[in-house]
Design a protein around this motif. Sequence first.
Motif, short mmCIF file in Angstrom:
data_model
loop_
_atom_site.label_atom_id
_atom_site.label_comp_id
_atom_site.label_asym_id
_atom_site.label_seq_id
_atom_site.Cartn_x
_atom_site.Cartn_y
_atom_site.Cartn_z
N ILE A 53 41.89 39.43 -45.07
CA ILE A 53 41.41 39.60 -46.44
C ILE A 53 40.75 40.97 -46.57
O ILE A 53 39.89 41.32 -45.77
CB ILE A 53 40.39 38.50 -46.83
N THR A 54 41.20 41.72 -47.56
CA THR A 54 40.67 43.07 -47.74
C THR A 54 39.70 43.11 -48.91
O THR A 54 40.00 42.62 -50.01
CB THR A 54 41.83 44.06 -48.01
N THR A 77 38.12 43.18 -54.53
CA THR A 77 38.94 42.39 -53.62
C THR A 77 40.38 42.84 -53.80
O THR A 77 40.81 43.18 -54.90
CB THR A 77 38.84 40.88 -53.89
N PHE A 78 41.09 42.87 -52.70
CA PHE A 78 42.47 43.35 -52.71
C PHE A 78 43.42 42.18 -52.45
O PHE A 78 43.21 41.40 -51.54
CB PHE A 78 42.67 44.42 -51.63
N GLU A 79 44.47 42.11 -53.28
CA GLU A 79 45.51 41.10 -53.07
C GLU A 79 46.72 41.80 -52.49
O GLU A 79 47.15 42.84 -53.01
CB GLU A 79 45.89 40.46 -54.41
N ASP A 80 47.28 41.22 -51.44
CA ASP A 80 48.51 41.75 -50.85
C ASP A 80 49.67 41.52 -51.81
O ASP A 80 49.64 40.60 -52.63
CB ASP A 80 48.82 41.02 -49.53
N THR A 81 50.71 42.34 -51.67
CA THR A 81 51.96 42.12 -52.41
C THR A 81 53.09 42.16 -51.38
O THR A 81 52.83 42.28 -50.18
CB THR A 81 52.19 43.22 -53.47
N LYS A 88 46.96 44.79 -55.31
CA LYS A 88 46.32 44.60 -56.61
C LYS A 88 44.83 44.57 -56.32
O LYS A 88 44.39 43.89 -55.40
CB LYS A 88 46.74 43.28 -57.25
N MET A 89 44.07 45.33 -57.07
CA MET A 89 42.64 45.44 -56.84
C MET A 89 41.85 44.91 -58.03
O MET A 89 41.97 45.42 -59.14
CB MET A 89 42.28 46.91 -56.60
N LYS A 90 41.07 43.86 -57.74
CA LYS A 90 40.18 43.32 -58.77
C LYS A 90 38.81 43.93 -58.50
O LYS A 90 38.30 43.86 -57.39
CB LYS A 90 40.12 41.80 -58.61
N TYR A 91 38.23 44.57 -59.50
CA TYR A 91 36.95 45.24 -59.24
C TYR A 91 35.92 44.96 -60.33
O TYR A 91 36.26 44.65 -61.46
CB TYR A 91 37.17 46.74 -59.03
N TRP A 92 34.67 45.08 -59.92
CA TRP A 92 33.56 44.84 -60.84
C TRP A 92 32.34 45.61 -60.34
O TRP A 92 32.29 46.05 -59.19
CB TRP A 92 33.25 43.33 -60.93
N GLY A 93 31.37 45.73 -61.20
CA GLY A 93 30.15 46.44 -60.83
C GLY A 93 29.06 45.46 -60.48
O GLY A 93 29.02 44.34 -60.99
N VAL A 94 28.17 45.87 -59.57
CA VAL A 94 27.02 45.04 -59.24
C VAL A 94 26.15 44.90 -60.48
O VAL A 94 25.57 43.85 -60.73
CB VAL A 94 26.26 45.64 -58.03
N TYR A 102 41.45 45.25 -63.19
CA TYR A 102 42.46 44.74 -62.28
C TYR A 102 43.56 45.81 -62.25
O TYR A 102 44.31 45.95 -63.21
CB TYR A 102 42.98 43.41 -62.81
N ASP A 103 43.56 46.61 -61.18
CA ASP A 103 44.45 47.77 -61.11
C ASP A 103 45.36 47.68 -59.89
O ASP A 103 45.03 47.02 -58.91
CB ASP A 103 43.62 49.06 -60.93
N ASP A 104 46.44 48.43 -59.95
CA ASP A 104 47.24 48.65 -58.74
C ASP A 104 46.44 49.55 -57.81
O ASP A 104 45.68 50.41 -58.26
CB ASP A 104 48.55 49.36 -59.09
N HIS A 105 46.62 49.37 -56.53
CA HIS A 105 46.06 50.28 -55.53
C HIS A 105 47.18 50.54 -54.53
O HIS A 105 47.49 49.68 -53.72
CB HIS A 105 44.84 49.66 -54.83
#
Length: 177
Positions: A53-54, A77-81, A88-94, A102-105
């Motif tokens: 898990i990345t 958090t990164f989802e494998d493809t 796929k990168m789900k991101y948020w701020g503290v 939710y962006d491609d990485h």
Amino acid sequence: WAQDCQVANIPVMQNFNKSRYAGQWYAVGKKDPDGLFLLDNIVANFNVDEDGITTATARGRVYIFKYWEVCADMRATFEDTSDPAKFKMKYWGVSALLQTGYDDHWVIDTDYDNYAVHYSCRKVHEVNGTCADSYSFIFSRHESGLRLEDQQIVSAKKHDICLAGKYRRVTHTPGQC
Ligand code: ODT
């Protein structure tokens, strides 16, 4: 040399090994998306756990509400493809004031020890498949920037992803973030 600027045909890193990509990276160059977020002093930390898990954290100076400058503390958090170099990168701020998304990485190229070229397309033109809104980071393992021998490789990759000439330097000022 010829480029294929269709997002679906952008060449990414072959046989990408995410464990070797783990650890700290300094952003030294950036092509901004529409509605720029991270400005400078950008440092990302990737972590791959025993189950593969990345996750990542990132810090950097941002403007919120256009003029209010803060140091952002981001999580992802990164989802494998099916392609090991495309996530796929789900991101948020503290802090809730920061961006979420939710962006491609995509990892375009890396030698794992010195440089990495990242790419993300947020919006594809329906007419011709090229990217309408992209951002890209040039990462270095070294805060001082890219080694001379890596600069040539990175320049060639910027051309391959149709972003040559669109980057700005990302500065690192000690104590700023
Ligand atoms: O700065 C912009 O203009 C767009 C970038 C938005 C994404 C920032 C969220 C970072 C989340 C934490 C992730 C770490 C890893 C990052 C590597 C590259 C950034 C996408």
